[in-house]
Write a protein that holds these residues in place. Structure first.
Motif, PDB file in Angstrom:
ATOM      1  N   LEU A 177       1.483 -14.541 -17.460  1.00 25.82           N
ATOM      2  CA  LEU A 177       1.032 -13.344 -16.742  1.00 25.82           C
ATOM      3  C   LEU A 177       0.019 -13.680 -15.646  1.00 25.82           C
ATOM      4  N   MET A 178      -0.814 -14.696 -15.874  1.00 30.07           N
ATOM      5  CA  MET A 178      -1.794 -15.066 -14.851  1.00 30.07           C
ATOM      6  C   MET A 178      -1.130 -15.525 -13.559  1.00 30.07           C
ATOM      7  N   ASN A 179       0.051 -16.114 -13.670  1.00 26.61           N
ATOM      8  CA  ASN A 179       0.703 -16.697 -12.499  1.00 26.61           C
ATOM      9  C   ASN A 179       1.996 -15.990 -12.114  1.00 26.61           C
ATOM     10  N   ALA A 180       2.257 -14.847 -12.745  1.00 30.71           N
ATOM     11  CA  ALA A 180       3.456 -14.082 -12.424  1.00 30.71           C
ATOM     12  C   ALA A 180       3.240 -13.258 -11.155  1.00 30.71           C
ATOM     13  N   GLU A 181       4.337 -12.915 -10.495  1.00 25.43           N
ATOM     14  CA  GLU A 181       4.275 -12.036  -9.316  1.00 25.43           C
ATOM     15  C   GLU A 181       4.150 -10.592  -9.799  1.00 25.43           C
ATOM     16  N   LEU A 182       3.023 -10.325 -10.426  1.00 25.50           N
ATOM     17  CA  LEU A 182       2.772  -9.038 -11.067  1.00 25.50           C
ATOM     18  C   LEU A 182       1.661  -8.308 -10.318  1.00 25.50           C
ATOM     19  N   PRO A 183       1.978  -7.218  -9.609  1.00 20.42           N
ATOM     20  CA  PRO A 183       0.950  -6.511  -8.831  1.00 20.42           C
ATOM     21  C   PRO A 183       0.020  -5.695  -9.734  1.00 20.42           C
ATOM     22  N   LEU A 184      -1.272  -5.930  -9.617  1.00 26.18           N
ATOM     23  CA  LEU A 184      -2.268  -5.241 -10.440  1.00 26.18           C
ATOM     24  C   LEU A 184      -3.387  -4.714  -9.547  1.00 26.18           C
ATOM     25  N   PHE A 185      -3.890  -3.533  -9.881  1.00 24.78           N
ATOM     26  CA  PHE A 185      -4.957  -2.960  -9.057  1.00 24.78           C
ATOM     27  C   PHE A 185      -6.280  -3.674  -9.323  1.00 24.78           C
ATOM     28  N   SER A 186      -7.154  -3.610  -8.341  1.00 25.82           N
ATOM     29  CA  SER A 186      -8.465  -4.242  -8.442  1.00 25.82           C
ATOM     30  C   SER A 186      -9.513  -3.214  -8.843  1.00 25.82           C
ATOM     31  N   LEU A 187     -10.556  -3.669  -9.536  1.00 22.88           N
ATOM     32  CA  LEU A 187     -11.660  -2.787  -9.919  1.00 22.88           C
ATOM     33  C   LEU A 187     -12.763  -2.763  -8.870  1.00 22.88           C
ATOM     34  N   LYS A 188     -12.519  -3.396  -7.724  1.00 20.86           N
ATOM     35  CA  LYS A 188     -13.520  -3.410  -6.658  1.00 20.86           C
ATOM     36  C   LYS A 188     -13.514  -2.073  -5.919  1.00 20.86           C
ATOM     37  N   PHE A 189     -14.704  -1.559  -5.659  1.00 24.93           N
ATOM     38  CA  PHE A 189     -14.855  -0.289  -4.943  1.00 24.93           C
ATOM     39  C   PHE A 189     -15.215  -0.555  -3.488  1.00 24.93           C
ATOM     40  N   LYS A 190     -14.429   0.013  -2.568  1.00 21.23           N
ATOM     41  CA  LYS A 190     -14.825   0.005  -1.160  1.00 21.23           C
ATOM     42  C   LYS A 190     -15.717   1.202  -0.871  1.00 21.23           C
ATOM     43  N   LEU A 231       1.560  -1.191 -13.231  1.00 21.36           N
ATOM     44  CA  LEU A 231       3.006  -1.126 -13.006  1.00 21.36           C
ATOM     45  C   LEU A 231       3.449   0.291 -12.663  1.00 21.36           C
ATOM     46  N   ILE A 232       2.884   1.281 -13.360  1.00 25.11           N
ATOM     47  CA  ILE A 232       3.219   2.680 -13.060  1.00 25.11           C
ATOM     48  C   ILE A 232       2.793   3.029 -11.641  1.00 25.11           C
ATOM     49  N   ASN A 233       1.597   2.596 -11.261  1.00 24.65           N
ATOM     50  CA  ASN A 233       1.108   2.851  -9.906  1.00 24.65           C
ATOM     51  C   ASN A 233       2.008   2.201  -8.864  1.00 24.65           C
ATOM     52  N   LYS A 234       2.463   0.985  -9.149  1.00 30.40           N
ATOM     53  CA  LYS A 234       3.346   0.278  -8.220  1.00 30.40           C
ATOM     54  C   LYS A 234       4.664   1.025  -8.053  1.00 30.40           C
ATOM     55  N   ILE A 235       5.201   1.536  -9.154  1.00 31.26           N
ATOM     56  CA  ILE A 235       6.465   2.288  -9.104  1.00 31.26           C
ATOM     57  C   ILE A 235       6.293   3.565  -8.295  1.00 31.26           C
ATOM     58  N   ILE A 236       5.164   4.270  -8.517  1.00 38.02           N
ATOM     59  CA  ILE A 236       4.900   5.515  -7.785  1.00 38.02           C
ATOM     60  C   ILE A 236       4.779   5.245  -6.288  1.00 38.02           C
ATOM     61  N   VAL A 237       4.031   4.196  -5.939  1.00 37.64           N
ATOM     62  CA  VAL A 237       3.857   3.841  -4.523  1.00 37.64           C
ATOM     63  C   VAL A 237       5.188   3.441  -3.904  1.00 37.64           C
ATOM     64  N   PHE A 238       5.980   2.668  -4.652  1.00 35.15           N
ATOM     65  CA  PHE A 238       7.283   2.219  -4.143  1.00 35.15           C
ATOM     66  C   PHE A 238       8.211   3.404  -3.908  1.00 35.15           C
ATOM     67  N   ASN A 239       8.248   4.335  -4.870  1.00 36.13           N
ATOM     68  CA  ASN A 239       9.102   5.518  -4.713  1.00 36.13           C
ATOM     69  C   ASN A 239       8.633   6.387  -3.555  1.00 36.13           C
ATOM     70  N   GLY A 240       7.298   6.484  -3.390  1.00 37.14           N
ATOM     71  CA  GLY A 240       6.762   7.267  -2.281  1.00 37.14           C
ATOM     72  C   GLY A 240       7.130   6.674  -0.937  1.00 37.14           C
ATOM     73  N   ASN A 241       7.079   5.344  -0.842  1.00 32.61           N
ATOM     74  CA  ASN A 241       7.446   4.677   0.407  1.00 32.61           C
ATOM     75  C   ASN A 241       8.942   4.785   0.684  1.00 32.61           C
ATOM     76  N   SER A 242       9.744   4.805  -0.391  1.00 35.66           N
ATOM     77  CA  SER A 242      11.196   4.916  -0.224  1.00 35.66           C
ATOM     78  C   SER A 242      11.587   6.292   0.297  1.00 35.66           C
ATOM     79  N   GLN A 243      10.867   7.320  -0.193  1.00 37.62           N
ATOM     80  CA  GLN A 243      11.177   8.685   0.226  1.00 37.62           C
ATOM     81  C   GLN A 243      10.611   9.007   1.605  1.00 37.62           C
ATOM     82  N   ASN A 244       9.540   8.268   1.982  1.00 38.19           N
ATOM     83  CA  ASN A 244       8.925   8.497   3.293  1.00 38.19           C
ATOM     84  C   ASN A 244       8.824   7.180   4.053  1.00 38.19           C
TER      85      ASN A 244
END
Length: 247
Positions: A177-190, A231-244
């Motif tokens: 998992l450390m080296n997989a192409e697995l998109p994960l959100f960051s806990l850093k705040f801008k 993973l859920i966030n990635k799916i939501i973002v991907f579906n949103g980009n596909s529709q728009n």
């Protein structure tokens, strides 16, 4: 001499100090203090980046120093802990195979963390998010295991952690998992806007609830929850980009 630019690096060295102390305790089998200093090191790791952004003094030296410190706190320490747990596991005792090289499998975590940190330093895609499980998350997962074994009243959890089959499986999965192409959100705040950071705030709230109710045993579940939400966030973002699609 501009002292301001050295503040984040001094905080990073605090991470390295904690990791070194945690290594000593891990070798001695004192998992409570090893875990305590790993957590302190991870806090230093969080605040060095926060200080660098706040003071606007980030640089290449800090980036390299950060990974070197993480290598100890979140690479060497978890590898040693799994090595020790595999030696102590009931399966190893029952097999009476004291010459077994099986415990060295735990050091795959150290190798995987090293490779992951090296990739992170040259991967421009990971400025605002992560690809692959961050080494501090892996380290927190591992340090929770001996604490669950020691303090949990759930017999099944205690028996599971004393199984070398379970420990080897966890080692292999986390190394992957450390080296997989697995998109994960960051806990850093801008910024601290709830709307822009709703995923982070939701995750932190759920984590606090789990820690309050389950204590040490909550940590593996929090790491799993982190992966699932990402993973859920990635799916939501991907579906949103596909529709728009961009025009």
């Amino acid at each position: 001499m501009n002292l301001k630019k050295h503040i984040p690096n001094l905080i990073t060295l605090g991470n390295l100090f904690c990791g070194t102390v945690a290594t000593i305790f891990a070798v001695e089998g004192d998992y409570v203090y090893a875990g305590l200093f790993v957590v302190l090191g991870i806090l230093f790791d969080f605040f060095d980046g926060f200080a660098a952004r706040l003071l606007k003094v980030s640089g290449e030296l800090g980036k390299q120093l950060d990974s070197l410190a993480d290598m100890v706190t979140s690479g060497v320490v978890p590898g040693i802990i799994v090595y020790k747990l595999l030696i102590e596991s009931t399966d190893s005792v029952q097999d009476c195979n004291q010459q077994s090289y099986l415990p060295f499998i735990g050091l795959l975590l150290t190798l995987g963390a090293c490779y992951r940190l090296a990739k992170f330093n040259i991967d421009t895609r990971q400025s605002d998010s992560f690809i692959g499980l961050p080494t501090p998350a892996m380290s927190l997962f591992i340090i929770s295991l001996p604490l669950i074994q020691e303090y949990s009243t759930i017999e099944f959890a205690q028996e599971l952690i004393t199984s070398n089959y379970f420990l080897i499986a966890v080692t292999l999965i986390l190394t992957y998992l450390m080296n997989a192409e697995l998109p994960l959100f960051s806990l850093k705040f801008k910024d601290y806007s709830f709307k822009k950071n709703i995923i982070v705030y939701s995750f932190l709230f759920a984590s606090f609830i789990l820690i309050y109710t389950l204590h040490f045993i909550s940590i593996p579940f929090i790491i799993i929850l982190y992966i699932i939400i990402s993973l859920i966030n990635k799916i939501i973002v991907f579906n949103g980009n596909s529709q728009n699609p961009p025009k």
